[in-house]
Design a protein around this motif. Structure first.
Motif, PDB file in Angstrom:
ATOM      1  N   MET A 101      -4.094 -15.109  -4.236  1.00 21.06           N
ATOM      2  CA  MET A 101      -4.819 -15.028  -5.496  1.00 21.06           C
ATOM      3  C   MET A 101      -4.831 -13.589  -6.032  1.00 21.06           C
ATOM      4  N   CYS A 102      -5.058 -12.615  -5.140  1.00 17.55           N
ATOM      5  CA  CYS A 102      -5.125 -11.219  -5.571  1.00 17.55           C
ATOM      6  C   CYS A 102      -3.785 -10.720  -6.102  1.00 17.55           C
ATOM      7  N   GLN A 103      -2.695 -11.247  -5.555  1.00 19.37           N
ATOM      8  CA  GLN A 103      -1.376 -10.820  -5.993  1.00 19.37           C
ATOM      9  C   GLN A 103      -0.913 -11.545  -7.250  1.00 19.37           C
ATOM     10  N   GLU A 104      -1.196 -12.839  -7.325  1.00 18.81           N
ATOM     11  CA  GLU A 104      -0.673 -13.641  -8.428  1.00 18.81           C
ATOM     12  C   GLU A 104      -1.607 -13.688  -9.634  1.00 18.81           C
ATOM     13  N   THR A 105      -2.902 -13.736  -9.392  1.00 15.83           N
ATOM     14  CA  THR A 105      -3.873 -13.786 -10.496  1.00 15.83           C
ATOM     15  C   THR A 105      -5.003 -12.794 -10.200  1.00 15.83           C
ATOM     16  N   PRO A 121      -7.736  -6.120  -6.827  1.00 14.99           N
ATOM     17  CA  PRO A 121      -8.255  -6.618  -5.552  1.00 14.99           C
ATOM     18  C   PRO A 121      -7.178  -6.639  -4.472  1.00 14.99           C
ATOM     19  N   TRP A 122      -7.528  -6.145  -3.293  1.00 13.26           N
ATOM     20  CA  TRP A 122      -6.669  -6.036  -2.114  1.00 13.26           C
ATOM     21  C   TRP A 122      -5.652  -4.891  -2.221  1.00 13.26           C
ATOM     22  N   GLN A 123      -5.740  -4.085  -3.304  1.00  9.61           N
ATOM     23  CA  GLN A 123      -4.915  -2.876  -3.340  1.00  9.61           C
ATOM     24  C   GLN A 123      -5.505  -1.837  -2.382  1.00  9.61           C
ATOM     25  N   GLN A 124      -6.763  -2.042  -2.059  1.00 13.81           N
ATOM     26  CA  GLN A 124      -7.436  -1.367  -0.957  1.00 13.81           C
ATOM     27  C   GLN A 124      -8.192  -2.442  -0.194  1.00 13.81           C
ATOM     28  N   ARG A 125      -8.632  -2.115   1.008  1.00 15.31           N
ATOM     29  CA  ARG A 125      -9.333  -3.111   1.816  1.00 15.31           C
ATOM     30  C   ARG A 125     -10.612  -3.569   1.141  1.00 15.31           C
ATOM     31  N   ILE A 126     -10.901  -4.837   1.271  1.00 11.77           N
ATOM     32  CA  ILE A 126     -12.176  -5.387   0.840  1.00 11.77           C
ATOM     33  C   ILE A 126     -13.165  -5.206   1.984  1.00 11.77           C
ATOM     34  N   ALA A 127     -14.303  -4.573   1.699  1.00 13.09           N
ATOM     35  CA  ALA A 127     -15.307  -4.347   2.739  1.00 13.09           C
ATOM     36  C   ALA A 127     -16.052  -5.650   3.011  1.00 13.09           C
ATOM     37  N   VAL A 128     -15.995  -6.091   4.249  1.00 11.19           N
ATOM     38  CA  VAL A 128     -16.650  -7.334   4.643  1.00 11.19           C
ATOM     39  C   VAL A 128     -18.003  -7.017   5.271  1.00 11.19           C
ATOM     40  N   SER A 176       4.113   3.915   1.970  1.00  9.74           N
ATOM     41  CA  SER A 176       3.303   2.885   1.325  1.00  9.74           C
ATOM     42  C   SER A 176       3.442   3.044  -0.188  1.00  9.74           C
ATOM     43  N   GLU A 177       3.887   1.999  -0.842  1.00  8.06           N
ATOM     44  CA  GLU A 177       4.019   2.061  -2.288  1.00  8.06           C
ATOM     45  C   GLU A 177       2.653   1.843  -2.930  1.00  8.06           C
ATOM     46  N   PRO A 178       2.243   2.755  -3.815  1.00  2.00           N
ATOM     47  CA  PRO A 178       0.896   2.683  -4.387  1.00  2.00           C
ATOM     48  C   PRO A 178       0.570   1.350  -5.041  1.00  2.00           C
ATOM     49  N   ASP A 179       1.554   0.692  -5.615  1.00  6.13           N
ATOM     50  CA  ASP A 179       1.296  -0.602  -6.238  1.00  6.13           C
ATOM     51  C   ASP A 179       0.898  -1.655  -5.212  1.00  6.13           C
ATOM     52  N   ASN A 180       1.245  -1.400  -3.956  1.00  4.66           N
ATOM     53  CA  ASN A 180       0.923  -2.345  -2.895  1.00  4.66           C
ATOM     54  C   ASN A 180      -0.414  -2.002  -2.251  1.00  4.66           C
ATOM     55  N   ASN A 185      -3.148   1.528  -1.844  1.00  6.58           N
ATOM     56  CA  ASN A 185      -3.311   2.914  -2.265  1.00  6.58           C
ATOM     57  C   ASN A 185      -4.617   3.562  -1.819  1.00  6.58           C
ATOM     58  N   SER A 186      -5.126   3.186  -0.650  1.00  7.52           N
ATOM     59  CA  SER A 186      -6.330   3.830  -0.134  1.00  7.52           C
ATOM     60  C   SER A 186      -6.098   5.333   0.024  1.00  7.52           C
ATOM     61  N   GLY A 187      -7.194   6.094  -0.030  1.00 12.33           N
ATOM     62  CA  GLY A 187      -7.087   7.546   0.014  1.00 12.33           C
ATOM     63  C   GLY A 187      -6.377   8.067   1.236  1.00 12.33           C
ATOM     64  N   TYR A 188      -6.703   7.537   2.439  1.00  9.00           N
ATOM     65  CA  TYR A 188      -6.072   8.048   3.650  1.00  9.00           C
ATOM     66  C   TYR A 188      -4.577   7.767   3.671  1.00  9.00           C
ATOM     67  N   VAL A 189      -4.151   6.699   2.987  1.00  6.96           N
ATOM     68  CA  VAL A 189      -2.724   6.380   2.902  1.00  6.96           C
ATOM     69  C   VAL A 189      -2.024   7.349   1.958  1.00  6.96           C
ATOM     70  N   MET A 190      -2.594   7.545   0.774  1.00  4.21           N
ATOM     71  CA  MET A 190      -1.963   8.422  -0.211  1.00  4.21           C
ATOM     72  C   MET A 190      -1.930   9.871   0.268  1.00  4.21           C
ATOM     73  N   ARG A 191      -2.969  10.309   1.012  1.00  8.53           N
ATOM     74  CA  ARG A 191      -3.000  11.693   1.504  1.00  8.53           C
ATOM     75  C   ARG A 191      -1.952  11.950   2.572  1.00  8.53           C
ATOM     76  N   SER A 192      -1.424  10.887   3.170  1.00 15.88           N
ATOM     77  CA  SER A 192      -0.537  11.046   4.324  1.00 15.88           C
ATOM     78  C   SER A 192       0.924  10.715   4.028  1.00 15.88           C
ATOM     79  N   GLN A 193       1.242  10.415   2.796  1.00 12.81           N
ATOM     80  CA  GLN A 193       2.600   9.988   2.456  1.00 12.81           C
ATOM     81  C   GLN A 193       3.660  11.000   2.899  1.00 12.81           C
ATOM     82  N   ASP A 194       3.355  12.296   2.772  1.00 13.76           N
ATOM     83  CA  ASP A 194       4.375  13.309   3.023  1.00 13.76           C
ATOM     84  C   ASP A 194       4.744  13.448   4.489  1.00 13.76           C
TER      85      ASP A 194
END
Length: 506
Positions: A272-276, A308-315, A454-458, A460-469
């Protein structure tokens, strides 16, 4: 000694080399969820192989050892976070203590205690093509000595947290603040927040856990967030689990039924998060409203700008953070920090937040392969210049595999799939009489587009983007891609072609 040969000594021990260096067939790094899973698979599939599990912490569990902040618990259901081979008998959302007790049972049942060596930190790993083996330098914290071990295969299960160096931004004014600032990864055992005013900076899973736990005894807890996070309230104990256990059926059946139910539930949410995505956004927000006071501005505090789901959903179990807000024990401020003051924090809008304690729940720094220096035949390896092989091995690094779980589904679902594939790879090596296997780009991969880890469109949490290099990359085709969903990999990884030319056996 080849990778197919084993020591005549104990299965969990090693054999002495000609220079006295201990050798094992397989060396596992990390005694958390992934490392214990690797030990189970080695014990079950290769009873004659020698192996050891090195853990730099004083105890098992990895994240569940280091995360001692209030309310520390899973934010994935334990029927999927638990192992496929070990039925989970507790509530769906479990505390860190319940999880480590579960891991202790696995260690006992699989006879892994003798294989795990605590306070053993790997500081260097070197591969020799001539010797067809790894040599690792190990620092023993308990004796403050350095030793060496050799192995035929290196299995990296160290997780992705940098436990020693959590992420905390530099904020102006912290030098004049008279209160206490703590980070959840370095929680003081003697911290008392009873009757204190607390500000928790952050909005992710850790903040959503700490806020309701501290709000039980604090004077008040404010969650100060720069941007919102999607939060989903789930039952601590699944209604279906209650019904099945009332029937007194075998726990193995309950475990498998609940496991499948949770997998399909998350598959549907991911789809659902990917398609709608806007339909998913509306559904997530509508699910929160009944837990909050009438008229509460849900869009302001719980509607992120990302998909939705571009970052983790807090449960959150039983909506505990929403309950704390509704009862007035906690509140949310969505704003940025202007400066710390002597008595708290002033936001960019001018609001003064009084605080005796500030919790910096601002995330962590990602660690690439435990930040261990690797060399191959004397040449340092820059993993950021390599590409992943199915999210399990790295190009041009022989006889080394790593475990990285899912961001959206439970980590352990992928750990199990990866362990199965690594064992299948070892069996393939034996059948070929091969001592080494190295992921290598094929001639047809010469024109392959190299993409970020990690491709940002997939995601993009902060710890992921900070570590790309500093992370390894991925390509645009199989088998050089990763971060696929469980619904796909549950089929593709067991069927992965180990003879498609992308693996060079020697």
């Amino acid at each position: 000694m080849t990778i197919t040969e084993s020591s005549p000594t104990t299965r969990a021990g090693g054999s002495g080399d000609v220079d006295g260096t201990e050798h094992v067939d397989v060396l596992v790094i990390g005694a958390g969820v992934s490392g214990i899973d690797a030990g189970h698979h080695l014990r079950e599939r290769f009873p004659d192989k020698t192996f050891a599990i090195l853990e730099k912490l004083p105890g098992r569990g990895g994240t569940w050892w280091t995360h001692r902040f209030p309310g520390a618990r899973s934010d994935s259901d334990l029927f999927t976070y638990g192992y496929a081979h070990k039925p989970w008998r507790g509530p769906s959302i479990a505390t860190s203590e319940e999880i480590t007790n579960y891991l202790d049972e696995v260690i006992e049942e699989d006879d892994l205690k003798a294989a795990i060596r605590y306070r053993h930190e790997v500081t260097n790993a070197s591969w020799s093509s001539q010797d067809q083996r790894w040599t690792v330098d190990v620092h023993r914290a308990d004796t403050d000595e350095t030793l060496q071990m050799t192995c035929g295969f290196l299995w990296m299960c160290q997780g992705y947290y940098n436990h020693a160096d959590p992420y905390r931004p530099e904020w102006p004014g912290t030098d004049r603040y008279r209160g206490v600032i703590v980070h959840p990864q370095q929680w003081p055992e003697d911290l008392d927040w009873t009757g204190k005013r607390v500000v928790v900076i952050g909005s992710g899973a850790t903040a959503a856990t700490v806020v309701p736990a501290m709000a039980e005894t604090a004077a008040h807890v404010t969650m100060l967030q720069r941007t919102p996070t999607f939060i989903a309230a789930v039952p601590k104990t699944h209604e279906l689990a209650v019904q099945l256990r009332a029937l007194d059926i075998p726990e193995e059946w309950t475990h498998e039924i609940l496991r499948r139910a949770y997998i399909e539930q998350f598959n549907e949410l991911t789809r659902m998060c990917q398609e709608t995505p806007e339909e998913a956004r509306t559904w997530l927000l509508d699910e929160m409203r009944p837990y909050l006071p009438e008229g509460y501005d849900v869009e302001k505090d719980f509607n992120p700008g990302y998909r939705p789901w571009q970052q983790r959903i807090a449960v959150v179990p039983d909506g505990d953070i929403f309950t704390a807000i509704s009862e007035g024990r906690a509140s949310v401020v969505t704003d940025t920090i202007d400066t710390f003051t002597e008595t708290g924090i002033r936001t960019s809008s001018g609001e003064e937040l009084e605080a005796d304690i500030v919790v910096s729940a601002t995330g962590f720094n990602l660690s690439a392969l435990g930040d261990i220096p690797f060399t191959v035949d004397g040449e340092p390896v820059d993993v950021s210049r390599q590409v992943t092989w199915r999210g399990i091995m790295i190009s041009n690094i022989p006889n080394m595999a790593y475990v990285f779980g899912y961001f959206r589904h439970s980590w352990t679902l992928r750990a199990d799939l990866v362990s199965d594939l690594i064992c299948r790879l070892m069996t393939t090596m034996e059948s070929r009489g091969a001592r080494s296997v190295t992921p290598t780009l094929r001639p047809e991969d010469a024109d392959m587009e190299i993409r970020p880890w990690s491709e940002p469109d997939n995601f993009n949490s902060g710890y992921v983007m900070r570590s790309q290099d500093k992370m390894f990359k991925q390509g645009d085709r199989t088998p050089w891609t990763h971060m696929h969903e469980y619904a796909e990999e549950r089929h593709t990884l067991p069927a992965a072609d180990l003879d498609d030319g992308s693996l060079q056996y020697r």
